[in-house]
Design an enzyme around this catalytic site. Structure first.
Site, PDB file in Angstrom:
ATOM      1  N   ARG A 280      58.390  -2.630 -47.727  1.00 56.47           N
ATOM      2  CA  ARG A 280      59.745  -2.111 -47.891  1.00 56.47           C
ATOM      3  C   ARG A 280      60.263  -2.340 -49.305  1.00 56.47           C
ATOM      4  O   ARG A 280      61.040  -1.538 -49.821  1.00 56.47           O
ATOM      5  CB  ARG A 280      60.690  -2.752 -46.873  1.00 56.47           C
ATOM      6  CG  ARG A 280      60.446  -2.307 -45.442  1.00 56.47           C
ATOM      7  CD  ARG A 280      61.484  -2.899 -44.499  1.00 56.47           C
ATOM      8  NE  ARG A 280      61.227  -2.525 -43.115  1.00 56.47           N
ATOM      9  CZ  ARG A 280      61.706  -1.443 -42.520  1.00 56.47           C
ATOM     10  NH1 ARG A 280      62.466  -0.607 -43.203  1.00 56.47           N
ATOM     11  NH2 ARG A 280      61.436  -1.183 -41.263  1.00 56.47           N
TER      12      ARG A 280
ATOM     13  N   GLU B 268      55.436  -6.475 -40.497  1.00 54.68           N
ATOM     14  CA  GLU B 268      56.257  -6.172 -39.328  1.00 54.68           C
ATOM     15  C   GLU B 268      55.358  -5.761 -38.171  1.00 54.68           C
ATOM     16  O   GLU B 268      54.455  -4.946 -38.338  1.00 54.68           O
ATOM     17  CB  GLU B 268      57.250  -5.041 -39.622  1.00 54.68           C
ATOM     18  CG  GLU B 268      58.227  -5.365 -40.742  1.00 54.68           C
ATOM     19  CD  GLU B 268      59.186  -4.226 -41.003  1.00 54.68           C
ATOM     20  OE1 GLU B 268      59.311  -3.339 -40.136  1.00 54.68           O
ATOM     21  OE2 GLU B 268      59.809  -4.219 -42.087  1.00 54.68           O
TER      22      GLU B 268
ATOM     23  N   GLU C 240      61.377   6.765 -39.878  1.00 47.55           N
ATOM     24  CA  GLU C 240      62.085   5.802 -40.737  1.00 47.55           C
ATOM     25  C   GLU C 240      61.503   5.807 -42.145  1.00 47.55           C
ATOM     26  O   GLU C 240      62.232   5.749 -43.143  1.00 47.55           O
ATOM     27  CB  GLU C 240      62.004   4.397 -40.137  1.00 47.55           C
ATOM     28  CG  GLU C 240      62.795   3.372 -40.944  1.00 47.55           C
ATOM     29  CD  GLU C 240      62.711   1.974 -40.363  1.00 47.55           C
ATOM     30  OE1 GLU C 240      63.372   1.081 -40.912  1.00 47.55           O
ATOM     31  OE2 GLU C 240      61.976   1.782 -39.369  1.00 47.55           O
TER      32      GLU C 240
ATOM     33  N   ASP D 185      66.175  15.280 -44.318  1.00 45.72           N
ATOM     34  CA  ASP D 185      67.539  15.461 -44.819  1.00 45.72           C
ATOM     35  C   ASP D 185      67.480  15.689 -46.326  1.00 45.72           C
ATOM     36  O   ASP D 185      67.802  14.813 -47.132  1.00 45.72           O
ATOM     37  CB  ASP D 185      68.380  14.229 -44.477  1.00 45.72           C
ATOM     38  CG  ASP D 185      69.843  14.413 -44.857  1.00 45.72           C
ATOM     39  OD1 ASP D 185      70.297  15.570 -44.901  1.00 45.72           O
ATOM     40  OD2 ASP D 185      70.523  13.402 -45.131  1.00 45.72           O
TER      41      ASP D 185
ATOM     42  N   HIS E 213      70.544   4.529 -33.718  1.00 38.80           N
ATOM     43  CA  HIS E 213      69.157   4.284 -34.116  1.00 38.80           C
ATOM     44  C   HIS E 213      68.589   5.645 -34.541  1.00 38.80           C
ATOM     45  O   HIS E 213      68.065   6.392 -33.709  1.00 38.80           O
ATOM     46  CB  HIS E 213      68.353   3.689 -32.959  1.00 38.80           C
ATOM     47  CG  HIS E 213      68.870   2.377 -32.472  1.00 38.80           C
ATOM     48  ND1 HIS E 213      68.630   1.186 -33.115  1.00 38.80           N
ATOM     49  CD2 HIS E 213      69.657   2.073 -31.405  1.00 38.80           C
ATOM     50  CE1 HIS E 213      69.213   0.191 -32.457  1.00 38.80           C
ATOM     51  NE2 HIS E 213      69.847   0.704 -31.416  1.00 38.80           N
TER      52      HIS E 213
ATOM     53  N   CYS F 215      66.032   6.546 -36.103  1.00 40.39           N
ATOM     54  CA  CYS F 215      64.591   6.774 -35.959  1.00 40.39           C
ATOM     55  C   CYS F 215      64.248   7.318 -34.580  1.00 40.39           C
ATOM     56  O   CYS F 215      63.194   7.928 -34.392  1.00 40.39           O
ATOM     57  CB  CYS F 215      63.826   5.476 -36.195  1.00 40.39           C
ATOM     58  SG  CYS F 215      64.063   4.828 -37.847  1.00 40.39           S
TER      59      CYS F 215
END
Length: 753
Positions: A400, A429, A440, A497, A719, A721
């Site tokens: 990330r 993760e 995501e 988007d 949420h 995602c």
């Protein structure tokens, strides 16, 4: 109305002369419109510069005479050839046939109709219809605006459109014997052939053209009992030469356009899936029906593209019936046989809906994924290595904290795997990617890359869209990454988007297939001031003012063919043409200046950036299926549709912890359905990460509302995602509306849940 059998028998002699080559799957198929339609599109912006039309290869239809091109050049050549003959070889030239003189006006016809309705005596009306539709000459004589005017301009067909509309509007309100007489006249007209001297072909050719032009507006052809006649009319129109089509394309834009388009689409749909199969001849005897109708429909599509703004939306040409046929068979036929052999709807992609095109692209993508995964498996086994399930996927592992650099490294290193199914893992993760992590990753990456501080794209507030930064750099690999991301989104059915102007997607399809020669320019397309308006409206308005300025441009503006841009605080100048800094902009050359300026901004100044972006997109989406798409359709595949239907979302929403009859849910939908469009878009963006709808509609969002056990003092949580909205059980509608509006209006920057 005529019964089908009776009508069909009228054409027995026509069929015995030789079967038409318009049959699907037959060896001698008609050639498609590709050359003609391409020519029409090229002429859209320069209709004044026309060359002689290229002759199409048309089917062997013996009941339709092959006439010479309709142009003055042909007439002049014929005249010269006769004049140069020796006197002893000259034959007397017969008189050119003339149209009958018909003096009935619109008012005269309307008076006859009123008298017939009041008295019940339809003799005068019956005689008018019988005479008018008796032959090509008669129908043209009845509707011609001026008996002495020529039939030789693309701008005006010479037909009294108002009279035609009045006559056809009244036709369906007349007795059956009147309507039958019209159909009988049409049949006779279609069976007639001109047998006069060749010198009269140009005249007769225009008579035939205007006759066809008038006939396909007949509302009787909406009835399936007339489809046999309609099919033969369409076959003759489809078999006309390219020059004839050129005239029809310009004329049909002047008439009841949408009604005729809808009639043609209905004809195709009912031939594919007839409600009553016994109403039609067997499919094997009329396989030319659909190709003929589709080819005529292509004329209307070409006419629509000539007009700005278009007469109807490009989506009005979609035939949703085709969503239910074997699209991949159509696609493979097109791939195998191209545009010159077996008929395929893919030869005319304007008729295929965006939903159907998405199915073609997805299945084509899946086949490529399976093929590449199978090859990887074979390679492993051939090297005696143990197969690993991960080899079947494009596995992207990123941190990330280094999202962009890690993503760029992964996609560059695994370029050969880009057509495999995407799976994303965030380092450190736990969790399996069931679709949420992939979405995501897209959301985070897009937000970071398009942030103004990143410098790759410039956000224009006036147009609410991003455009490529023209700053020069040593490495354009990150633009390639953005292109690959867009390609992966289409490939994996993810809606992004992203706010690019329509011009971007036009450039992305220039050309739609990556050229083999790497020296060929890519991403360069014809751009206009309208394209600039969609990105930089203020600048475009200034250039528009320059074009319309009535004073002395050179003295008042004191500009040259040179532009200036700021790059990292330094002002740099660029010549729009050689020695442009020494060429003043004048009243005479200002159009050239504006065109070169627009081309510089949208093509030349960002060429390297966009070329990298282009190659990134096509590294994933390289497919002949892209040839089926319009630029607007690529945008919808990438970003979704802006058309919202909240009632459809309500019907497809899933619930967790709630029932759709619960009072909180009823409050929620009462509030949402009463929102303005702007608030509805904010809600969709809040819950899904995008304010647009996937190609498949609201149902494809898999939207879910979950019950939040937190205090009702809390705002709703999303949420993105998983397209999930967590809604506390608010006590009343007023509180729910207040908290929901606060949440969706202030969500930007809150981070992802």
């Amino acid at each position: 109305m005529f019964q089908d059998v009776v009508v069909e028998s009228k054409f027995i002699s026509l069929k015995r002369k030789g079967k038409c080559g318009l049959e699907r799957g037959a060896k001698n198929q008609f050639s498609t419109f590709s050359n003609f339609i391409t020519t029409i599109n090229q002429k859209k912006e320069g209709t004044g510069n026309r060359s002689s039309p290229t002759q199409l290869v048309i089917p062997s239809i013996k009941n339709v005479r092959d006439l010479p091109p309709i142009c003055l050049d042909v007439r002049q050549k014929q005249r010269i050839s006769i004049d140069t003959l020796p006197q002893e070889l000259k034959a007397p030239v017969p008189h050119q046939p003339s149209l009958p003189i018909r003096t009935k006006t619109v008012k005269d016809f309307q008076d006859d109709m009123e008298k017939a309705k009041s008295s019940g005596d339809w003799k005068a009306v019956h005689e008018f219809y019988s005479t008018t539709f008796d032959s090509f000459l008669e129908i043209n004589a009845a509707f011609k605006k001026d008996a002495n005017s020529p039939f030789n301009t693309t701008e005006d067909s010479g037909i009294n459109a108002k009279f035609v509309n009045v006559v056809y509007d009244a036709l369906l309100n007349t007795p059956q014997d009147v309507q039958k007489s019209v159909l009988k006249g049409i049949i006779n007209g279609l069976l007639q052939e001109w047998k006069g001297p060749n010198d009269f072909f140009p005249f007769i050719q225009f008579i035939n053209l205007t006759h066809f032009f008038n006939l396909f507006q007949n509302p009787q052809f909406s009835n399936t009992s007339t489809y046999v006649i309609y099919a033969h009319l369409l076959r003759q129109i489809a078999a006309l030469t390219e020059a004839d089509h050129h005239f029809l394309v310009h004329w049909i834009a002047q008439r009841r356009f949408k009604q005729v388009v809808e009639r043609l689409l209905q004809f195709i749909s009912l031939r594919l899936f007839p409600a009553k199969p016994e109403e039609f001849p067997p499919m094997e005897k009329c396989t030319w029906w659909i190709p003929s109708a589709t080819k005529v429909l292509a004329l209307f599509n070409a006419a629509n593209s000539l007009v700005s703004p278009p007469i109807i939306s490009y989506t009005d040409f979609y035939n949703s019936t085709l969503d239910h046929i074997d699209l991949m068979e159509e696609y493979h036929n097109w791939q195998c046989y191209g545009n010159s052999h077996r008929f395929s709807f893919c030869q005319h992609p304007f008729i295929i809906s965006i939903a159907a095109k998405k199915v073609i692209i997805q299945r084509d993508s899946e086949q490529q994924m399976i093929s590449i995964a199978r090859q990887s498996l074979v390679d492993k086994v051939s090297r005696r290595q143990k197969p690993d399930m991960n080899m079947l996927f494009l596995n992207v592992k990123v941190r990330r904290t280094h999202l962009v650099s890690d993503s760029l490294d992964e996609l560059t290193r695994k370029r050969a795997d880009l057509k495999k199914k995407l799976k994303v893992t965030f380092v450190g993760e736990a969790g399996l990617d069931m679709g949420g992590l992939t979405k995501e990753w897209f959301l985070l990456l897009i937000r970071q890359i398009f942030h103004p501080d990143y410098g790759m794209f410039t956000y224009h507030k006036d147009s609410h869209c991003h455009w490529f930064s023209s700053f020069k750099c040593d490495n354009y690999s990150e633009f390639r990454l953005v292109g690959a991301l867009m390609g992966l989104a289409v490939y994996n059915s993810i809606t992004l988007d992203i706010r690019f102007p329509p011009c971007c997607y036009k450039k992305l399809l220039s050309p739609p297939i990556v050229p083999c020669d790497h020296n060929t320019l890519v991403g360069i397309c014809d751009v206009t001031l309208d394209d600039l308006f969609q990105i930089m409206p203020e600048l475009a308005h200034g250039l528009s003012e320059l074009l319309s300025y009535e004073g002395n441009v050179e003295e008042d503006f004191y500009s040259t063919f040179q532009v200036f841009q700021e790059e990292f605080g330094v002002i740099k100048s660029y010549n729009l043409k050689p020695n442009g800094d020494k060429i003043p902009v004048t009243n005479q050359n200002r159009k050239e200046y504006v065109q070169l300026y627009v081309d510089f901004l949208l093509n030349k100044s960002i060429y390297k950036q966009f070329a990298a972006f282009y190659y990134g997109f096509h590294s994933v989406c390289a497919s002949y299926a892209l040839l089926l798409l319009r630029p607007e359709e690529v945008e919808i595949l990438v970003c979704g549709s802006p058309e919202l239907d909240m009632s459809a979302l309500q019907r497809s929403t899933q619930y967790e912890g709630y029932q759709k009859t619960d009072v909180t849910i009823r409050y929620f939908w009462d509030v949402v359905l009463g929102f303005s469009l702007d608030l509805q878009k904010k809600l969709l963006h809040f819950a899904t990460g995008s304010d647009r709808v996937p190609v498949g509609g609201m149902a494809d969002l898999n939207f879910k509302i979950s019950k939040s056990e937190t205090s009702t003092n809390w705002l709703p949580v999303a949420h993105t995602c998983f397209n999930q909205l967590c809604l506390p059980p608010y006590k009343n509608k007023k509180e729910l509306k207040q908290k929901l509006i606060i949440g969706i209006s202030n969500a930007e920057g809150f981070g992802l849940e």
